[in-house]
Design an enzyme around this catalytic site. Structure first.
Site, short mmCIF file in Angstrom:
data_model
loop_
_atom_site.label_atom_id
_atom_site.label_comp_id
_atom_site.label_asym_id
_atom_site.label_seq_id
_atom_site.Cartn_x
_atom_site.Cartn_y
_atom_site.Cartn_z
N ASP A 1 0.83 -1.19 0.00
CA ASP A 1 0.00 0.00 0.00
C ASP A 1 0.87 1.25 0.00
OD1 ASP A 1 -2.51 1.36 2.21
OD2 ASP A 1 -2.41 1.26 0.03
N ASP B 1 -9.60 -0.58 3.13
CA ASP B 1 -9.09 -0.25 4.45
C ASP B 1 -9.99 -0.80 5.53
OD1 ASP B 1 -8.31 2.88 3.06
OD2 ASP B 1 -6.90 1.30 3.58
#
Lengths: 458, 206
Positions: A269, A376
């Protein structure tokens, strides 16, 4: 503060986990996008200057959050205003994200603790082919690392594929993909989930009722997510599908692989969003160039959301705000109401009841709220859910991970306010979460257990 | 055992804290953030204290019960001192944040005063400390069983609940006094807070 989104298909697809992973991938890069913010902040400034100072101050007083006495209409203080803007809405935005993240985690933890289906080992995904039932620790570690490598490469490939699709404007393909994913998630996974919950509580249900429930749930969900719907319902659906996805991961990822994957995904990420050639960064930049939001259907937005077929700001704002209009009429409160649209309406409405149109526009430009990618939500919930499932029945570990993730989110938003560009939301939270999980499970748990058995309080 | 005990004890332990949070903290985003950050600081202090205890236990003779109990008390004392140290660290952080907020805001006043932050931070320490002490006990109380069947006190749950409630409120008061003492540089007050915390912990261990 306007945050962005990253497109992500966090839904399932006929191909199963593959896309969901991938999608789960993209969003992790919760890009809090700021390219748009600069232009929008500029517009807000212009708007603010046009407004009189008097209409502004009651506004601020009504805003219980930051008790500024009034925004001086200063031409030269553009930058201060921008700073004040980000900070003025900073704390509120953090809470706007705390609440859905907490809700998602609560759903996941409640399910894990009560429905045994999600903690039973029933095979693994094809993305994690190596089994962890090996005799030696080294072998197990190796298998989990290999599983992680495979999973991450699948994710990278899918992300790159999606970015290419987006770059070459294959919107129909992407939309079709998203719709199929959410169809599977909303219908199939909900059906399985409902079945397991009913089994756990030994409640009998006939097929026609089941069909009716699932059909309504799924159909309304599809409409809310992909088209228009009340903001809170949309948010609720997004939270529910994130929770479902997280539960699937918790069930099908083997123990050690799950932890290694969580770690690897946060690193990925970080790189994907911050590196110049990262796929997610390219996605965000392309969206900025084209000045369009990236598939709002897959991003959780805390304020009014633009739908996929982005309607004009006025009409889009018209929808959700109509219902809050009356709420604003009824009473003015300084409390933050659960619906952010409500609070926003209340703020701008009370001081300027005679200029609804202006309020609309001001509202759109000022308060876009914060957006966080669904991936997320999913990975936060996976971490907390895994902590709940595997930490020897201990609630302390779950709570410690929960606090750690919230603090990570807080720090990420703080960095967002400082750096004003797309930022990954996974790394800090997951790092804190992992650190707290392992340390609480191994160090704090025996300490607290021993203290409790002697009824010692510290 | 069962739902009645669970809800009763949970209500006793967390009733005041919940009321305080709902009435004073939940409405203000900044206070909620201070609450969560306070919990984080307490957790870090607990982590370090458990690390110290863990190391000391592993380095010592496991069989000796008296020694283990002594180490436990030592661990508890270390934990108390670390909690206060982290409370001080949190004070420093909040002070800096307060100044930052004041400079950024329009009229030079920060939206939240240091007193409010002191109260919320004390409450946060209290809540997280209470939760960590009692949540496993509460979880066990839902299930089947008889308390004290081996000769221990049958009032284990209810005493734990009351102790937790006391601890939560104490932490809140300590927070307020501590921050005020730090602000006004009255170090004897600080010492008083630390001493009373140690005393409380010690008294309970009797």
């Amino acid at each position: 503060m306007i945050t962005f989104m990253n497109n992500s298909d966090s839904e399932e697809e006929p191909c199963n986990e593959r896309t969901s992973l991938m999608s789960a991938e993209s969003p992790p890069v919760p890009s809090y996008q700021d390219g748009l913010q600069a232009s929008q902040a500029g517009e807000v400034q212009a708007h603010r200057k046009r407004r009189t100072g008097s209409s502004r101050s009651p506004n601020n007083i009504a805003d219980g959050d930051m008790s500024d006495s009034g925004v001086p209409v200063r031409e030269s203080a553009l930058e201060n205003e921008e700073e004040e803007l980000t900070l003025k809405y900073g704390a509120k935005h953090v809470i706007m994200l705390f609440v859905p993240v907490t809700l998602c985690m609560i759903v996941v933890v409640a399910t894990i603790k009560s429905v045994r289906f999600y903690t039973e080992k029933n095979g693994q995904l094809i993305y994690t082919p190596f089994s962890e039932d090996t005799p030696s620790v080294g072998q197990r570690l190796l298998n989990s690392v290999l599983n992680t490598i495979i999973m991450i490469s699948v994710i990278v490939v899918m992300t790159v594929f999606l970015v290419l699709l987006y770059k070459y404007r294959c919107y129909k393909f992407i939309h079709g993909w998203l719709i199929l994913s959410s169809l599977m998630l909303l219908f199939l996974f909900t059906y399985i989930y409902l079945g397991e919950v009913l089994k756990t509580y030994n409640v009998a249900m006939d097929y026609p009722t089941l069909f009716l429930i699932i059909w309504n749930f799924g159909a309304v969900g599809m409409i809310c997510i992909h088209w228009k719907g009340p903001l809170q319902l949309q948010q609720a659906y997004l939270i529910m599908i994130s929770a479902l996805m997280a539960l699937v991961f918790i069930k099908y990822l083997p123990e050690w692989s799950a932890w290694v994957i969580l770690g690897a995904i946060s690193i990925y990420d970080l790189m994907a969003v911050l590196c110049p050639k990262g796929p997610l960064r390219m996605l965000v930049e392309t969206a900025q160039e084209r000045n369009e939001p990236i598939f709002p259907a897959l991003i959780y937005s805390s304020a009014m959301m633009w739908t996929v077929g982005m309607a004009k700001p006025d009409t889009a704002a018209g929808g959700p705000s109509q219902q809050t209009w009356d709420a604003a009429e009824d009473g003015r409160e300084n409390h933050r109401s659960p619906s952010h649209a409500d609070s926003q309406m209340l703020e701008t409405r009370s001081p300027a009841p005679t200029r609804p149109i202006t309020s609309f526009e001001e509202l759109e430009e000022e308060e876009r709220g914060v957006k966080l990618g669904l991936g997320d939500f999913i990975f936060y919930s996976v971490l907390v859910g895994k902590a709940a499932a595997t930490a020897s029945g201990d609630w302390n570990t779950t709570l410690a991970c929960f606090v750690a993730i919230l603090i990570g989110l807080c720090l990420t938003l703080l960095l967002l306010a400082v750096f004003k560009k797309a930022l990954p939301a996974l790394p800090i939270s997951i790092t804190f979460g992992l650190v707290f999980y392992f340390s609480t499970d191994n160090l704090v748990r025996p300490f607290m257990d021993t203290l409790a058995s002697h009824q010692l309080y510290i | 055992m069962g739902a009645a005990v669970f809800f009763g004890c949970a209500g006793i332990a967390f009733g005041p804290a919940l009321a305080l949070v709902l009435l004073t903290v939940a409405a203000e985003p900044l206070r909620v953030i201070v609450l969560v950050a306070g919990a984080f600081f307490w957790l870090v202090s607990l982590l370090l204290a458990s690390l110290i205890w863990f190391v000391s236990v592993h380095l010592s003779d496991r069989e000796d019960a008296k020694l283990q109990y002594g180490l436990l008390v030592f661990g508890a004392a270390v934990s108390v001192l670390l909690q206060e140290a982290f409370r001080f660290a949190y004070f420093k952080l909040l002070k800096k944040a307060d100044e930052g907020l004041a400079t950024i805001s329009e009229d030079g006043r920060s939206p939240i005063s240091l007193r409010q932050m002191a109260y919320v931070s004390g409450l946060s320490f209290g809540i997280i400390s209470g939760v960590f002490s009692v949540i496993n006990i509460l979880a066990d109380s839902i299930g089947p069983g008889i308390v004290g069947i081996h000769g221990d006190s049958p009032y284990y749950f209810i005493t734990s609940a009351f102790l937790t409630m006391a601890l939560v409120l104490l932490h809140t008061f300590w927070g307020v006094i501590f921050f005020d003492a730090c602000e006004k540089r009255r170090y004897w007050c600080l010492g008083l807070v630390v001493a009373s915390h140690l005393l409380t912990s010690g008294l309970v261990s009797l």
